[in-house]
Design a protein around this motif. Sequence first.
Motif, PDB file in Angstrom:
ATOM      1  N   ILE A  81     -51.348  16.237 130.521  1.00 37.94           N
ATOM      2  CA  ILE A  81     -51.969  17.038 131.590  1.00 37.94           C
ATOM      3  C   ILE A  81     -51.986  16.280 132.907  1.00 37.94           C
ATOM      4  O   ILE A  81     -52.608  15.223 133.042  1.00 37.94           O
ATOM      5  N   CYS A  82     -51.270  16.790 133.869  1.00 42.93           N
ATOM      6  CA  CYS A  82     -51.265  16.399 135.283  1.00 42.93           C
ATOM      7  C   CYS A  82     -51.222  14.894 135.524  1.00 42.93           C
ATOM      8  O   CYS A  82     -50.194  14.268 135.337  1.00 42.93           O
ATOM      9  N   TRP A  83     -52.358  14.294 135.927  1.00 43.39           N
ATOM     10  CA  TRP A  83     -52.365  12.901 136.395  1.00 43.39           C
ATOM     11  C   TRP A  83     -52.015  11.908 135.292  1.00 43.39           C
ATOM     12  O   TRP A  83     -51.758  10.741 135.575  1.00 43.39           O
ATOM     13  N   GLU A  84     -51.957  12.370 134.076  1.00 45.92           N
ATOM     14  CA  GLU A  84     -51.547  11.491 132.987  1.00 45.92           C
ATOM     15  C   GLU A  84     -50.095  11.047 133.138  1.00 45.92           C
ATOM     16  O   GLU A  84     -49.688  10.036 132.561  1.00 45.92           O
ATOM     17  N   GLN A  85     -49.322  11.790 133.917  1.00 48.67           N
ATOM     18  CA  GLN A  85     -47.936  11.405 134.154  1.00 48.67           C
ATOM     19  C   GLN A  85     -47.838  10.090 134.930  1.00 48.67           C
ATOM     20  O   GLN A  85     -46.775   9.458 134.971  1.00 48.67           O
ATOM     21  N   MET A  86     -48.948   9.643 135.526  1.00 46.17           N
ATOM     22  CA  MET A  86     -48.966   8.380 136.263  1.00 46.17           C
ATOM     23  C   MET A  86     -49.219   7.189 135.345  1.00 46.17           C
ATOM     24  O   MET A  86     -49.253   6.051 135.805  1.00 46.17           O
ATOM     25  N   HIS A  87     -49.379   7.435 134.057  1.00 51.25           N
ATOM     26  CA  HIS A  87     -49.675   6.374 133.100  1.00 51.25           C
ATOM     27  C   HIS A  87     -48.534   6.274 132.085  1.00 51.25           C
ATOM     28  O   HIS A  87     -48.526   6.993 131.077  1.00 51.25           O
ATOM     29  N   PRO A  88     -47.572   5.402 132.340  1.00 53.61           N
ATOM     30  CA  PRO A  88     -46.377   5.337 131.490  1.00 53.61           C
ATOM     31  C   PRO A  88     -46.661   5.016 130.027  1.00 53.61           C
ATOM     32  O   PRO A  88     -46.021   5.576 129.137  1.00 53.61           O
ATOM     33  N   GLU A  89     -47.614   4.128 129.768  1.00 57.05           N
ATOM     34  CA  GLU A  89     -47.909   3.793 128.374  1.00 57.05           C
ATOM     35  C   GLU A  89     -48.529   4.971 127.639  1.00 57.05           C
ATOM     36  O   GLU A  89     -48.380   5.109 126.426  1.00 57.05           O
ATOM     37  N   LYS A  90     -49.231   5.813 128.361  1.00 54.79           N
ATOM     38  CA  LYS A  90     -49.811   7.016 127.771  1.00 54.79           C
ATOM     39  C   LYS A  90     -48.700   7.932 127.241  1.00 54.79           C
ATOM     40  O   LYS A  90     -48.754   8.414 126.097  1.00 54.79           O
ATOM     41  N   ILE A  91     -47.664   8.145 128.057  1.00 57.39           N
ATOM     42  CA  ILE A  91     -46.554   8.992 127.642  1.00 57.39           C
ATOM     43  C   ILE A  91     -45.797   8.340 126.483  1.00 57.39           C
ATOM     44  O   ILE A  91     -45.378   9.012 125.537  1.00 57.39           O
TER      45      ILE A  91
END
Length: 512
Positions: free
Chosen positions: A384-394
């Motif tokens: 969801i949205c701003w999570e794309q700014m967290h590479p390790e999350k993806i």
Amino acid sequence: MTKILIKYSWILSGILLGLSYPSYHPIPSGILAWIAFVPFLLENQKSNAFKIYLVKASLLCIITMSVEAWWVNLYSFSAFLICVFSQFLFLLAPLCGFYYSKKRFGWRKALLLLPFLWTLLDFLAHQVPHSLQIYMLPYTQANNTWLVQFADLTGMWGISFWVVMMNSLLALALANRKVKNFAYLFIWLLVPLLYSFYVVSLNPKSVLSSSNKKTKVSLIQTNIDSYHQDSLTAQKTFDQIVSLSDSAVKNTQPDLLLLPETAFPLSLFQDSVLLDFTKKSIAAWQTSVAIGYAEYPDISNKAVFRNNALVFTPQLAMFWDSLKIKSSDVKVYQKQYGLPFVELMPYFEKTPTLRGSAMERGKEPLVFDYKNFDNENFKVALSICWEQMHPEKIATLVMQNAEFIALMNNDAWFGKTAGAKQLLSFTRLRAIENRRTIARCSNGGISCFIDPFGKIYGKIPWFTTEYSTQEVLCNTKKSFYTKHPRFFLGCVLVSLILLIFYFELFKKNKTV
């Protein structure tokens, strides 16, 4: 003229670096980042008083952020000030590190240390709760997909290292004017170009699974901001979703309908009428739907909310009543990372943000299964949205065996500014890092599909009410970065320690 450029190098470097961020696509302005620091580095070959250096470096940072984030003014001047002053130290820190390493080891050795130092400080800045992420140096190259395919090995941190080293090698070559220095510069540029050519043109199967399995996905762009304070927003949004979904199912028969972030401004499981209508619609469509919705843990206190999403399958819709399924039985993904100061107040997550509300963060990544009309099974991860700014999350989502990523956005509040363009370019890096197709759905745009090599297709014009149906390549092969997201950073840290140790030893031997 040369003397003037050197004297005001901090202005030139600040402008070049600010222009290098992806605000002006399709102009390849990211190339400017390759040379942005060179004027400032050349000016500081000789020792200067730290106070003078600090002032110039600080002005360089302020100019960079002002040029890069001018568009935030169109939304709010106070938001622009928050952007600049909350991120100022992150950009200044590596420049201060360069000053002290130059004082300790000399200008040439400091140039060699700078890429290692900058990469590590970039990563540390990424971990700080109030970091907005947009000033990270790797994002200057986000649209240069012909160059950054090596991100599937190093992640975005390898790009940071490459850009700074490019500046260091160029500064050294211009200072020494030796053929070998220009040769090093040429090799440094050639290596990523050759790797990109190999994986994109010569052997794409080296990073993709052999199954070539595909699923058909429809993006539903409502062109309505779910955060807009209007008594009719909920009804308008719901009508748009139903109308567009009906058309997509009738005309293109997708396997999955993807809705924007919090497309339902009402809680799906706290509103029985909404839930019943959703079940009937999905059962009639016989198509799975990725739904985003807001939920309130305490219905009487709407200052605290959850940003949820799930894949609602036809099977779940048809057997809900007969199997007596409860909402607590349904697997739901809860957004983990929000925009600082807007969704989450840094360091005080339960404190209301500037919007007057606070998001309750989720804790676990989830991957959803759904089937197509031929009964083939697919695994999709919702982000969801701003999570794309967290590479390790993806990367964590892909490690859960996700075959592609469905990204649900709310970019409407940016308006027609560089903000939406920048976020789109950042998404491209996530696709390359993990070699996963990303289906990107935003309420106002930019909605599109991004293949595992960062290529955009099936794009919907922003701020239009439309849907787009495309085939999505499903990949099961995991990239080196996905499996080892911090390996490159470890190598950088060890190399930096060894270099400093070597320079210290060399310095002592020279003194003796």
